[in-house]
Structure formats: structure tokens, C-alpha cells
Design an enzyme around this catalytic site. Structure first.
Site, short mmCIF file in Angstrom:
data_model
loop_
_atom_site.label_atom_id
_atom_site.label_comp_id
_atom_site.label_asym_id
_atom_site.label_seq_id
_atom_site.Cartn_x
_atom_site.Cartn_y
_atom_site.Cartn_z
N ASP A 121 0.66 -1.19 0.18
CA ASP A 121 -0.19 0.42 0.09
C ASP A 121 0.64 1.21 -0.06
OD1 ASP A 121 -0.97 1.37 -0.04
OD2 ASP A 121 -3.37 0.67 1.71
C1 BGC Z 1 -4.91 3.48 0.01
C2 BGC Z 1 -5.36 2.36 -1.05
C3 BGC Z 1 -5.47 2.63 -3.07
C4 BGC Z 1 -3.49 3.47 -2.21
C5 BGC Z 1 -3.50 3.55 -4.32
C6 BGC Z 1 -3.84 3.98 -0.40
O1 BGC Z 1 -3.37 5.21 0.50
O2 BGC Z 1 -4.95 2.47 1.24
O3 BGC Z 1 -6.28 1.89 -0.78
O4 BGC Z 1 -5.14 1.58 -3.43
O5 BGC Z 1 -3.64 4.41 -1.69
O6 BGC Z 1 -4.32 4.71 -4.31
#
Ligand code: BGC
Length: 729
Positions: free
Chosen positions: A252
Site C-alpha cells: 500500500d
Molecule cells: C490506499 C489504497 C490505495 C492506494 C493507492 C492508499 O492510500 O490505502 O487503498 O489503493 O492508496 O491509491
């Protein structure tokens, strides 16, 4: 033409730094940085916002980078890129996986046409705490519901062939336990038992892997003290080895670097080493390279692990057909919705609404001759898109009042300006109440704006923000019949006004066509048939509250009340006939305000179920694939056509560990014309009756004994006893 190399041949020609470059998706670089990254052989980039810019980056990667490897282009297409469908939580309320599949198919078509080939969706975190803002991104409090909706999304995104021009790679997230954040506060610590980890949080991910999900995203939390980005047991032992996930494990955003904040890595290099060694394949945010220099010294990482990670990336690119065709047809790229996508968005949105109350048939609105007043911040607001959309999303086309005005030409529909979501204005309330007194019916459109749910949007209160509850009470005081339409990203506490409110329709955040879909339901063009995918608590103090809780030793029969004080029997304690020493709150009735699976219709149904065979089955038969059938006759006893959701729950009555009081193991939403009946058959097999023990080696087991099967509409059920006999041999 030069023959295409296989992933293995490309890997064999790569340097250590080139390999690390493939293992990252760089966090939203600007266009100059993106070009340089593509030239240097970066593995993946976020979508640069047009098909043209994407093609340019692919051209740089293919023509100028060391091995000409095309890029993965990632974007969170969660419930639509341009055409926005209902939020995932709303979709779960449809109890119709075709809603999720339709969203995912269209999302994939729109996204791939613009050069996106990888989405970070679906989120299948089982969510039991509505304070957590991200409940809006998933499919509610039940593992089975998350599993089947997640599977539908994955199949919709990926299709039969990832290389198709209408398919994109999916990503099941967040692995695992992220939604168990203590206090519902995003990014907070979690503490999860083996029982819940295996039976609740992991279940949807296991199903996603079986469905062939191309990638899985690690979560921000720790499990048993080991942050998921460094959790070898989960990422490698369970996900890859036990379940056979052969796709990518992606971080993540910033999750690898945060191993330093978690206090398990000394610095960025250490964090990268820990993460890759644990089984993570692609970093998101941060960087494994400083310029072109690896931040992890060569020789520190196990070369076989490193190669495995790179091969996973190259194989996904191969499966996506990127080596053959890295470019998209810019002239065919989607830039917004078309008629077909808008009509799909409208139809699915209406299917997600849940009618929670409808006294004296306030709804649907009469077709003509009415003075209809629409009040509340959502009367005119077009903030219906929900939490996970980006600036290029197609805005909601019409507000509720605009849609109702168009749908009811024979009535007079007016809106009153009201305070915003957060402001208080007693003057406006008094005005609304006075106008209500002159109307035949009032629609009170209230709720949370989209920004109050989603990532980093936890709340400590679950009440309507601002003075919206006062507005409802003011309208109630006018004496005119009214219906509340509640637009929200999470279950809210409605207890302070629900008794004064004749009708309540939950409309979540329904996307681009929300206004029209809500109007379709309010006018009765569509009969609401959704059910709650998450319990609505009576009070925030009950949270977490979910229907599938484990049996306690002291279940209460009646709710507490402050008047119900401890019987004055001195130190000897009350007698056992009393309900005092039971699991309850002194100051609250038992159970949620509206429970999981609950939802009404404008028509009425009668359900009658019968099992198709003797309710006894041998364990070895079950293991060999025997399934028991439960057939339900659904009779529409009202005067309108409508949908009912037949739900099947299993309870294991005697087991070696405490099991949930009941668990959803099947459902079917069926359309039944007025006065007619339909047969629905749901089945129960081995996978529905067992559980994971506390001993990881024992695996998933079904223990012989008695089970209770309940089949019903979410409120009333028919019960069956099922005996699983020991293996015959
Ligand atoms: C979130 C994810 C997301 C990623 C990319 C993160 O802050 O937790 O769910 O896919 O950002 O945008």
C-alpha cells in the site's frame, strides 16, 4: 520483427538495479519524472490522466528503457473511472452480485481504453466498525458477502482473458485485518485472534485467490505484532504457499517505508529488505532506488526471492498482452459515460437502496396532484459520487429535486434552501417546517457528504452532522407525512429521530445517476429490494456490533434500561430467573436498530421453505461434494411487483470452539410479479459448515454434530435441524 523474449529470458538479462526498478509503482510522479522513470525501466506508474500521455510513457518504456519492458499503469478504479456506480458498500446492499459485476465490467472497459491496466480494487476487508471511514469501500460486515462480491468484481475486471482490450488486472486489498483498527480509527493497531483471522478476515481473500485475482495489496496494520508489509507468515506462507497465489503482492502507498514508523525497520533500506524478503513483490510509494542506485545492497536479498518477484511482474505484463500491444487506440479512449453506461449506473443504483421503514405506505409518492416539498442538504446537492472517485469522474447528473420534478409532471415539486451539511440555521428550519405544513408530503434528504467517509475519514460520532436531526424533528412537528432519504457512506445512528419518522430509505452514495435512481425508487418506478450489508447501531457505544458474533455464555433476553436496576438482593445476588447478569447494556435495548439482512419493499412477501432431502448427511459424503438443497417458495402477496432476498444462515450448535450465532452461507435476490410465486433453491455443502481451528496445521474442518439452518428474508426465518454424522468408514 524481433521475436518476443519470454519473462525468463528478460530476467536472465537484467542487472540487480534493473530488477529493483521493475518492483515499484512510483507514487503519482509528475510528467517529467514519469518520463524519466519509464526510461529507467520502472515497472509501474500511476495513470497520467489521458490515453495519449499513457501511450507516450509506454513508448518511452518500450523504445528507450534497458529491456523495452512495457509498464503496468495503475489507478484506483473502485466503483467507476468516469461513469460512477454506487459505492461498494451500497453495492453489497443490493444482495445481487451482478450489480458488482456490471460495475467492474464497465470500469474495466473504460479504464483499459485509456491505458489503465491495473486497478487497486476490490476492497474485501470485513468491516464491523462504522466509525472506520473505509467501510464505504468494502462489502460490509459479513465474510461471505465480501467473498462473493469480491469474486464478482474480480471476474468483472479481469474477464476471461487479461489481454482483452476490455480487461484489467484486479487487486484484492487490504491483506489482512486492516478493518479491525481499534476504535475504528484509520491506520490504528489491530489485535486479531487466530479464529477471526482465519474465519473472518482471510476468507474473502482466499476466495479472491481461487478466483485468480492478479494481485493482492498488503495492509497498513500489523498482525500479531508483525506489520503486514513485513509479515512473511501471511504474505508468503499463507497467501503464496498455502493458497497458491501466483500473482503480485503489492504494497500500500508508503507501507514499506512505514516499517520504520512501526519500529521494525531501522531505515528505508532495511524496510525494503524486510518487505521483499517477507514476500512483497512491488513497492508503492517510497523507492527501492535512489536515482539508479539500489537502496538495498546487492547480496542482501535472497536472489531467488528477488527473481521470483520480478518474474511475477513480468508474467502479469505478459498476461495483460502488453509485450505484444503496449498501446491503446487513443481515438477510442473513453473520456466520459455514454448512454449505455449511464443506464447501467442508474439501474444498478436503484437496486442498492434499502427501505427501512414505511409506515402507512408513505412511499411511493402518488403519481400526480401532490404538493411535494424536498428539504435537507441533499435536496439540491449533487454530492453523490462517494469516497473513491477522482477529479475526472463524471459528476452526478441531476439532484433529487431535479429528478423528482422531471418524474412527477402532474405534481408540484419544490425545494427549500437549507443549511449545508454542517451548519446550523434555526431560521431555515422554521421556514422548512412552515413550508412543510403547506405540503402534502415532504422528502427530507439528509446525510453525510462523500468526504466524511473513505480513507482517513473515521468518525467518533455516528449521528447526522450539523443540525440535520433538528431539521427532521422540525418537519415531524409540522404534522405532514414525510420520508427521510439517508445518503451515507456508513451505517449511522438514527435512534434520535427514527420514532418520529414515518418512512426511511437508505440511498448511500449512488454515483453519477444517483438523483434519477433515487427518484425512480421514491416514485415507485423501481420497488426497493436491497438489504443492509452492515448493522445500523442504536448507539455508537454498541460498536462494533455485527450479527455474526460468537455465542457468549450469557446471552441476554431483554434489553437493559436504566430503570432496570440491579435487584436489591444484597450480596447474595439476584436469582437465576433474572436477566441481570447477562451480556447487555444497562442503558440500551438489545441489538442493532436495524440488523444485517434487513430491508422492506413496497409489496409484501411470504416465504415457505422445505429441504429437498432428509436432513442428515455423512461427513465423508459432504467432503466428496454432497450439497443439501433448501427450496423456498417466495409469494408476492401484495399488489406491486418486487424483489425479495432469500437468505440462508448456518449455526453450528456444538463445536470444539465457540462459533458465531449464525453465518450467512447463501442468498438469492428474486423478482416476483404481484400475486405470483417463484422457487429459489439455496444449497449447503462442506465449505459452509466448517471452520478453521486454532491449530493452523489442522486446517479447515467440519465437526460431526447438529447444525441449525435458517432460511428467510432477514427478519423471519424457517428453521431446520441438520445432523452431520461421522464418516461411515
Ligand atoms: C490506499 C489504497 C490505495 C492506494 C493507492 C492508499 O492510500 O490505502 O487503498 O489503493 O492508496 O491509491
Amino acid at each position: 520483427m524481433k521475436p518476443l523474449s519470454t519473462p525468463e529470458q528478460i530476467l536472465a538479462a537484467m542487472t540487480y538495479a534493473e530488477k529493483l526498478a521493475q518492483l515499484q509503482i512510483v507514487w503519482r510522479p509528475d510528467s517529467t519524472e514519469a518520463g524519466a522513470l519509464a526510461r529507467n525501466g520502472a515497472g509501474a506508474l500511476f495513470w497520467p490522466a489521458t490515453a495519449k500521455a499513457t501511450n507516450a510513457l509506454q513508448r518511452t518504456a518500450v523504445e528507450e528503457s534497458p529491456h523495452g519492458i512495457p509498464l503496468l499503469i495503475g489507478l484506483d478504479v473502485v466503483h467507476g473511472q468516469f461513469t460512477i456506480f454506487p459505492t461498494p458498500l451500497a453495492q453489497a446492499a443490493s444482495f445481487d452480485t451482478e450489480v458488482a459485476a456490471a460495475d467492474a465490467r464497465l470500469s474495466a472497459r473504460e479504464a483499459r481504453s485509456t491505458g489503465v491496466n491495473w486497478t487497486f480494487s476490490p476492497m474485501i476487508d470485513v468491516s464491523r466498525d462504522p466509525r472506520w471511514g473505509r467501510v464505504v469501500e468494502g462489502f460490509g460486515e459479513d465474510p461471505y458477502l465480501n467473498a462473493v462480491f469480491g469474486e464478482a468484481k474480480i471476474r468483472g475486471y479481469q474477464g476471461d482473458d487479461l489481454s482483452s482490450s476490455t480487461s484489467i488486472a484486479a487487486c484484492a486489498k487490504h491483506f489482512v485485518g486492516y478493518s479491525a483498527a481499534e476504535g475504528g480509527r484509520d491506520y490504528n493497531s489491530t489485535d486479531i485472534s487466530v479464529q477471526r483471522l482465519r474465519n473472518i478476515y482471510l476468507e474473502p481473500f482466499k476466495v479472491a485467490v481461487t478466483a485468480g485475482v492478479a494481485s493482492v495489496m498488503a495492509s497498513f496494520n500489523a498482525v500479531s505484532g508483525v506489520p503486514m508489509h513485513a509479515n512473511r507468515e501471511m504474505l508468503t506462507d499463507v497467501l503464496k504457499n498455502e493458497w497458491g497465489h501466483n500473482g503480485i503482492v503489492v504494497a500500500d502507498a508508503g507501507g514499506v517505508g512505514e516499517l520504520v514508523e512501526h519500529g521494525v525497520a531501522a531505515n528505508a533500506s532495511d524496510a525494503g529488505r524486510l518487505a521483499l524478503s517477507a514476500g512483497l513483490d512491488v513497492e508503492m510509494g517510497g523507492s527501492l532506488l535512489s536515482g539508479n542506485e539500489p537502496i538495498i545492497r546487492e547480496g542482501v536479498l535472497d536472489p531467488a526471492r528477488l527473481d521470483d518477484a520480478v518474474l511475477r511482474v513480468l508474467r502479469l505484463k505478459q498476461a495483460l498482452g502488453l509485450f505484444e500491444n503496449p498501446y491503446v487506440d487513443e481515438s477510442a479512449a473513453a473520456t466520459g459515460p455514454d448512454e449505455a453506461s449511464l443506464s447501467a449506473a442508474r439501474a444498478t443504483a436503484a437496486r442498492c437502496t434499502v427501505l427501512l421503514k414505511n409506515h402507512a405506505a408513505v412511499l411511493p409518492l402518488k403519481p400526480r396532484g401532490q404538493r411535494v416539498l424536498v428539504v435537507g442538504p441533499y435536496a439540491e446537492s449533487k454530492d453523490h459520487l462517494g469516497a473513491w472517485v477522482q477529479y475526472f469522474a463524471s459528476p452526478t447528473t441531476t439532484s433529487i429535486v431535479e429528478s423528482l420534478t422531471a418524474a412527477l409532471p402532474g405534481s408540484v415539486v419544490t425545494a427549500l434552501p437549507s443549511a449545508t451539511f454542517f451548519d446550523s440555521d434555526p431560521g431555515l428550519q422554521a421556514e422548512a417546517a412552515a413550508a412543510a405544513a403547506e405540503a402534502d408530503l415532504v422528502i427530507v434528504a439528509v446525510g453525510e457528504p462523500s468526504t466524511l467517509s473513505g480513507e482517513a475519514s473515521s468518525r467518533s460520532s455516528l449521528n447526522l452532522p450539523g443540525d440535520q436531526e433538528e431539521l427532521i424533528r422540525a418537519i415531524a412537528g409540522s404534522g405532514t407525512p414525510f420520508a427521510v432519504v439517508l445518503l451515507t457512506g456508513r451505517p449511522l445512528v438514527v435512534s434520535e429521530w427514527i420514532d418520529q419518522c414515518p418512512a426511511l430509505l437508505v440511498a448511500w452514495h449512488l454515483g453519477t445517476e444517483a438523483g434519477k435512481a433515487i427518484s425512480d425508487v421514491l416514485t415507485g418506478t423501481v420497488n426497493p429490494g436491497g438489504k443492509l450489508p452492515m448493522s445500523f447501531p442504536r448507539s455508537v457505544g454498541q460498536v462494533p456490533i455485527y450479527y455474526n458474533h460468537e455465542s457468549t455464555g450469557r446471552p441476554a433476553r431483554t434489553g437493559g434500561s436504566l430503570a432496570h436496576q440491579r435487584p436489591d438482593v444484597g450480596l447474595t445476588g439476584p436469582t437465576n430467573t433474572d436477566d441481570y447478569f447477562k451480556s447487555k447494556y444497562l442503558d440500551l435495548e438489545l441489538g442493532p436498530q436495524f440488523g444485517f439482512g434487513y430491508g422492506l419493499s413496497y409489496t409484501s412477501f411470504e416465504l415457505e421453505s422445505s429441504p429437498d432431502q432428509a436432513l442428515s448427511v455423512a461427513l465423508d459424503g459432504l467432503r466428496a461434494g454432497t450439497r443439501l438443497c433448501f427450496t423456498t417458495i417466495v409469494r408476492n402477496t401484495g399488489t406491486r411487483d418486487g424483489d425479495e432476498v432469500v437468505q440462508l444462515y448456518v449455526s453450528d450448535l456444538l463445536a470444539s470452539v465457540t462459533r458465531p450465532v449464525r453465518q450467512l452461507r447463501g442468498f438469492h435476490r428474486v423478482f416476483v410479479p404481484a400475486g405470483e410465486e417463484r422457487r429459489v433453491t439455496l444449497t449447503v455443502g462442506f465449505d459452509d459448515l466448517g471452520f478453521w481451528t486454532n491449530d493452523a496445521h489442522a486446517g479447515y474442518i467440519v465437526e460431526p454434530g447438529e447444525f441449525r439452518i435458517r432460511v428467510g428474508d432477514g427478519l423471519s426465518f424457517q428453521e431446520f435441524r441438520l445432523t452431520v454424522t461421522p464418516p461411515s468408514s
